[in-house]
Design an enzyme around this catalytic site. Structure first.
Site, PDB file in Angstrom:
ATOM      1  N   CYS A 122      -1.390  -9.641   9.076  1.00 28.95           N
ATOM      2  CA  CYS A 122       0.007  -9.330   8.653  1.00 28.95           C
ATOM      3  C   CYS A 122       0.543  -9.926   7.550  1.00 28.95           C
ATOM      4  O   CYS A 122       1.608  -9.578   6.779  1.00 28.95           O
ATOM      5  CB  CYS A 122       0.992  -9.128   9.627  1.00 28.95           C
ATOM      6  N   HIS A 255       8.078  -8.943   6.763  1.00 30.29           N
ATOM      7  CA  HIS A 255       6.688  -8.070   7.418  1.00 30.29           C
ATOM      8  C   HIS A 255       7.513  -7.121   8.294  1.00 30.29           C
ATOM      9  O   HIS A 255       8.255  -7.588   9.260  1.00 30.29           O
ATOM     10  CB  HIS A 255       5.781  -8.931   7.998  1.00 30.29           C
ATOM     11  N   ASN A 285       4.624  -0.579  12.114  1.00 31.77           N
ATOM     12  CA  ASN A 285       3.789  -1.801  11.518  1.00 31.77           C
ATOM     13  C   ASN A 285       2.498  -1.389  10.901  1.00 31.77           C
ATOM     14  O   ASN A 285       1.668  -1.227  11.307  1.00 31.77           O
ATOM     15  CB  ASN A 285       3.750  -2.889  12.717  1.00 31.77           C
TER      16      ASN A 285
END
Length: 328
Positions: A122, A255, A285
């Site tokens: 990520c 993020h 996500n």
């Protein structure tokens, strides 16, 4: 001669299959797995996510996002002399040929531009931006296509409600180009492999067969605690490098993992949530794709304007984390 790097175009792409919490809840219920829209949203802030079709790869999503970034930059594909693509879900087993090379071919880039994948989960887009910035500042490259692309739905265990409800598929891209004026003002990257076991896909391939677990595993509480601690620290490190304070940041684009992590980070930085770009509610996500996706959304809806200063930051499996301060 001094070189700087600047973002001159952004683009993103989401596969058309948007799955709401209720739709996912119904699908899981058919397997005897209980969850609910309220359970998912209250813990993550997620209302929906997008899933790619079975025959769609990370490179397919990356190409669409890249085309939009190139259009925004008013560039042709062959103007690009380096592709850096962040992904944890590459097109090919073992990660080669790189998905960046596949994208190069699909975009029709025939000038011999370098192409490489980055694996920092990520945090991948931050790592890719830092690398691209360094390559431009060194004089080695002029126009870099920086991409985050994921099909995380391929590595989700849809019998584990603690993880399968959180992730989605998508891609985002930026064109980072040589500039006479500073654009990327500061970058700071970190990693700590001692935390490798809290967020991972603990499987291997041996003799053509998968050994171990090929699905994503996450210790949610451990990741949450670590993320909240590290994001504040790396944000302050980046601000110190840039000689700035948080009040000078127009937009925080973190993020998009969990709304509670984002709220906690903003609070610690004394930034109102009105200055935080949030897309996790509609995208879930999307790992390395989440920051460039959110950036492109905010650029195209007019929130992020030329001349404004943004901070991007995030954490990922590895454990990796980083932040960058960028003048648009």
């Amino acid at each position: 001669m001094t070189f700087f790097s600047k973002i001159i175009g952004t683009g993103s792409y989401l596969p058309p299959n948007k799955v709401s919490n209720q739709q996912l809840t119904d699908q899981l219920a058919a397997k005897g797995i209980e969850t609910s829209d309220e359970w998912i949203f209250s813990r993550s802030g997620i209302s929906a996510r997008h899933y790619a079709a079975a025959d769609v790869t990370s490179s397919d999503l990356a190409v669409e996002a890249s085309k939009r970034a190139l259009d925004a930059a008013d560039m042709q594909a062959n103007d690009i002399d380096l592709i850096i693509l962040a992904t944890s879900t590459p097109d090919f087993l073992g990660g080669f040929p790189s998905t960046a090379c596949v994208v190069q071919n699909k975009l029709g880039i025939t000038n011999g531009a370098a192409a490489v994948d980055v694996q920092a989960v990520c945090s991948g887009f931050m790592y890719a931006i830092a690398m691209a910035d360094s390559m431009i500042k060194s004089g080695a490259h002029k126009n870099v296509l920086v991409i985050g692309a994921e099909v995380f739905s391929r590595i989700l265990n849809f019998e584990d409600r603690t993880t399968c409800v959180l992730f989605g598929d998508g891609a985002g891209a930026v064109v980072l180009s040589r500039s006479s004026e500073p654009g990327v003002l500061a970058t700071k990257l970190h990693a700590d492999g001692s935390y490798a076991n809290i967020l991972c896909v603990p499987g291997n391939v041996s003799s053509g067969a998968i050994t171990g677990n090929a699905f994503l595993y996450m210790d949610g509480q451990a990741v949450f605690k670590l993320a909240v601690s590290l994001l504040e620290k790396v944000a302050n490190e980046a601000l110190e490098i840039a000689g700035m304070d948080a009040s000078q940041i127009d937009w925080l684009i973190p993020h998009q993992a969990n709304i509670r992590i984002m709220q906690s980070t903003a609070k610690k930085m004394r930034m109102p949530m009105e200055k935080v770009v949030v897309t996790v509610d509609q995208h879930g996500n999307t790992s390395a794709a989440s920051i460039p996706l959110a950036l492109d959304v905010a650029v195209r809806d007019g929130r992020v304007k030329p001349g404004q200063t943004i901070m991007i930051e995030g954490v990922g499996g590895g454990f990796t984390w980083g932040a960058a301060i960028i003048k648009m």
